[in-house]
Design a protein around this motif. Sequence first.
Motif, PDB file in Angstrom:
ATOM      1  N   THR A 139       0.760  -1.151   0.057  1.00 37.66           N
ATOM      2  CA  THR A 139       0.077   0.182  -0.040  1.00 37.66           C
ATOM      3  C   THR A 139       0.874   1.251   0.013  1.00 37.66           C
ATOM      4  O   THR A 139       1.647   1.301   0.841  1.00 37.66           O
ATOM      5  CB  THR A 139      -1.041   0.014   1.266  1.00 37.66           C
ATOM      6  N   GLY A 140       0.688   2.127  -0.919  1.00 36.18           N
ATOM      7  CA  GLY A 140       1.196   3.426  -0.936  1.00 36.18           C
ATOM      8  C   GLY A 140       2.460   3.261  -2.230  1.00 36.18           C
ATOM      9  O   GLY A 140       2.823   4.571  -2.472  1.00 36.18           O
ATOM     10  N   ASP A 141       2.955   2.260  -2.536  1.00 32.91           N
ATOM     11  CA  ASP A 141       3.893   2.167  -3.732  1.00 32.91           C
ATOM     12  C   ASP A 141       3.164   2.641  -4.860  1.00 32.91           C
ATOM     13  O   ASP A 141       1.676   2.736  -5.026  1.00 32.91           O
ATOM     14  CB  ASP A 141       4.209   0.853  -3.743  1.00 32.91           C
ATOM     15  N   ARG A 142       3.935   3.036  -5.923  1.00 29.49           N
ATOM     16  CA  ARG A 142       3.422   3.236  -7.224  1.00 29.49           C
ATOM     17  C   ARG A 142       3.966   2.341  -8.277  1.00 29.49           C
ATOM     18  O   ARG A 142       5.067   1.681  -8.253  1.00 29.49           O
ATOM     19  CB  ARG A 142       4.117   4.690  -7.561  1.00 29.49           C
ATOM     20  N   LEU A 143       2.975   2.215  -9.191  1.00 29.54           N
ATOM     21  CA  LEU A 143       3.055   1.542 -10.459  1.00 29.54           C
ATOM     22  C   LEU A 143       3.061   2.360 -11.655  1.00 29.54           C
ATOM     23  O   LEU A 143       2.073   2.946 -11.933  1.00 29.54           O
ATOM     24  CB  LEU A 143       2.014   0.442 -10.434  1.00 29.54           C
ATOM     25  N   ILE A 144       3.785   2.305 -12.596  1.00 29.75           N
ATOM     26  CA  ILE A 144       4.239   3.086 -13.795  1.00 29.75           C
ATOM     27  C   ILE A 144       3.830   2.167 -14.926  1.00 29.75           C
ATOM     28  O   ILE A 144       4.227   1.244 -15.156  1.00 29.75           O
ATOM     29  CB  ILE A 144       5.378   3.774 -13.813  1.00 29.75           C
ATOM     30  N   GLY A 193       2.708   5.982 -19.668  1.00 32.76           N
ATOM     31  CA  GLY A 193       2.362   7.630 -19.337  1.00 32.76           C
ATOM     32  C   GLY A 193       1.465   7.766 -18.015  1.00 32.76           C
ATOM     33  O   GLY A 193       1.284   8.729 -17.336  1.00 32.76           O
ATOM     34  N   ARG A 194       0.932   6.522 -17.486  1.00 29.73           N
ATOM     35  CA  ARG A 194      -0.058   6.776 -16.433  1.00 29.73           C
ATOM     36  C   ARG A 194       0.694   6.159 -15.119  1.00 29.73           C
ATOM     37  O   ARG A 194       1.648   5.168 -15.194  1.00 29.73           O
ATOM     38  CB  ARG A 194      -0.994   5.486 -16.381  1.00 29.73           C
ATOM     39  N   THR A 195       0.300   6.385 -13.899  1.00 29.95           N
ATOM     40  CA  THR A 195       1.171   6.444 -12.516  1.00 29.95           C
ATOM     41  C   THR A 195      -0.168   5.965 -11.941  1.00 29.95           C
ATOM     42  O   THR A 195      -1.030   6.696 -11.645  1.00 29.95           O
ATOM     43  CB  THR A 195       1.799   7.306 -12.040  1.00 29.95           C
ATOM     44  N   TYR A 196       0.036   4.613 -11.191  1.00 31.77           N
ATOM     45  CA  TYR A 196      -1.075   4.349 -10.280  1.00 31.77           C
ATOM     46  C   TYR A 196      -0.512   4.104  -8.848  1.00 31.77           C
ATOM     47  O   TYR A 196       0.573   3.779  -8.581  1.00 31.77           O
ATOM     48  CB  TYR A 196      -1.636   2.735 -10.737  1.00 31.77           C
ATOM     49  N   GLU A 197      -1.352   4.521  -7.880  1.00 29.97           N
ATOM     50  CA  GLU A 197      -1.086   4.396  -6.231  1.00 29.97           C
ATOM     51  C   GLU A 197      -1.790   3.279  -5.759  1.00 29.97           C
ATOM     52  O   GLU A 197      -2.702   2.952  -6.131  1.00 29.97           O
ATOM     53  CB  GLU A 197      -1.520   5.512  -5.690  1.00 29.97           C
ATOM     54  N   VAL A 198      -0.735   2.232  -5.410  1.00 38.07           N
ATOM     55  CA  VAL A 198      -1.384   0.945  -4.827  1.00 38.07           C
ATOM     56  C   VAL A 198      -2.615   1.146  -3.539  1.00 38.07           C
ATOM     57  O   VAL A 198      -1.871   1.971  -2.740  1.00 38.07           O
ATOM     58  CB  VAL A 198      -0.277  -0.094  -4.386  1.00 38.07           C
ATOM     59  N   GLN A 199      -3.616   0.517  -3.598  1.00 41.25           N
ATOM     60  CA  GLN A 199      -4.465   0.766  -2.272  1.00 41.25           C
ATOM     61  C   GLN A 199      -4.373  -0.543  -1.559  1.00 41.25           C
ATOM     62  O   GLN A 199      -4.534  -0.438  -0.434  1.00 41.25           O
ATOM     63  CB  GLN A 199      -5.797   1.162  -2.877  1.00 41.25           C
ATOM     64  N   ALA A 200      -4.237  -1.596  -2.079  1.00 42.13           N
ATOM     65  CA  ALA A 200      -4.526  -3.018  -1.630  1.00 42.13           C
ATOM     66  C   ALA A 200      -3.983  -3.799  -2.404  1.00 42.13           C
ATOM     67  O   ALA A 200      -3.942  -4.007  -3.506  1.00 42.13           O
ATOM     68  CB  ALA A 200      -5.850  -3.297  -1.316  1.00 42.13           C
ATOM     69  N   VAL A 201      -3.225  -5.119  -1.815  1.00 44.40           N
ATOM     70  CA  VAL A 201      -2.718  -6.244  -2.554  1.00 44.40           C
ATOM     71  C   VAL A 201      -3.362  -7.506  -1.598  1.00 44.40           C
ATOM     72  O   VAL A 201      -3.404  -7.417  -0.663  1.00 44.40           O
ATOM     73  CB  VAL A 201      -1.319  -6.259  -2.321  1.00 44.40           C
ATOM     74  N   HIS A 202      -3.644  -8.471  -2.586  1.00 43.35           N
ATOM     75  CA  HIS A 202      -4.262  -9.635  -2.099  1.00 43.35           C
ATOM     76  C   HIS A 202      -3.637 -10.724  -3.146  1.00 43.35           C
ATOM     77  O   HIS A 202      -3.741 -10.775  -4.172  1.00 43.35           O
ATOM     78  CB  HIS A 202      -5.922  -9.504  -2.220  1.00 43.35           C
ATOM     79  N   ASP A 203      -3.313 -11.866  -2.339  1.00 43.19           N
ATOM     80  CA  ASP A 203      -3.119 -13.137  -2.950  1.00 43.19           C
ATOM     81  C   ASP A 203      -4.521 -13.897  -2.890  1.00 43.19           C
ATOM     82  O   ASP A 203      -5.290 -14.160  -2.051  1.00 43.19           O
ATOM     83  CB  ASP A 203      -2.201 -13.970  -2.071  1.00 43.19           C
TER      84      ASP A 203
END
Length: 113
Positions: free
Chosen positions: A76-81, A84-94
């Motif tokens: 949570t809080g990391d960014r994925l590029i 040209g778009r950047t996303y902020e991670v809100q949740a991660v689930h296996d």
Amino acid sequence: MRGHSFNRRLILSKSTRITDGAGGFVREWREQGAFWANVTMRSGDLKHTEFGRTPRLRVRIITHAIPDGHAMRPTTGDRLIDGGRTYEVQAVHDDESHLLSILASEVPPGEPV
């Protein structure tokens, strides 16, 4: 893999604090590496701000499972590029099929880091 095609190359960026030379800190984004994923839109709307309305896009990102604690596992809080778009991670689930599901929101261009 339930028909997922991992056709998007995403770059994982993690936030680090560095000193600003005046007794404080600034946030800097450092690339950790890249992985292949499937990106689908969850929803979109307009966020009202003091400067008008800003489009906001929410996405679901599916990729291969990455173990807890691994440097390439988004948190949570990391960014994925993605281009040209950047996303902020809100949740991660296996999930049960050895896939990692990431819920993220697009970071509007020009938003302060």
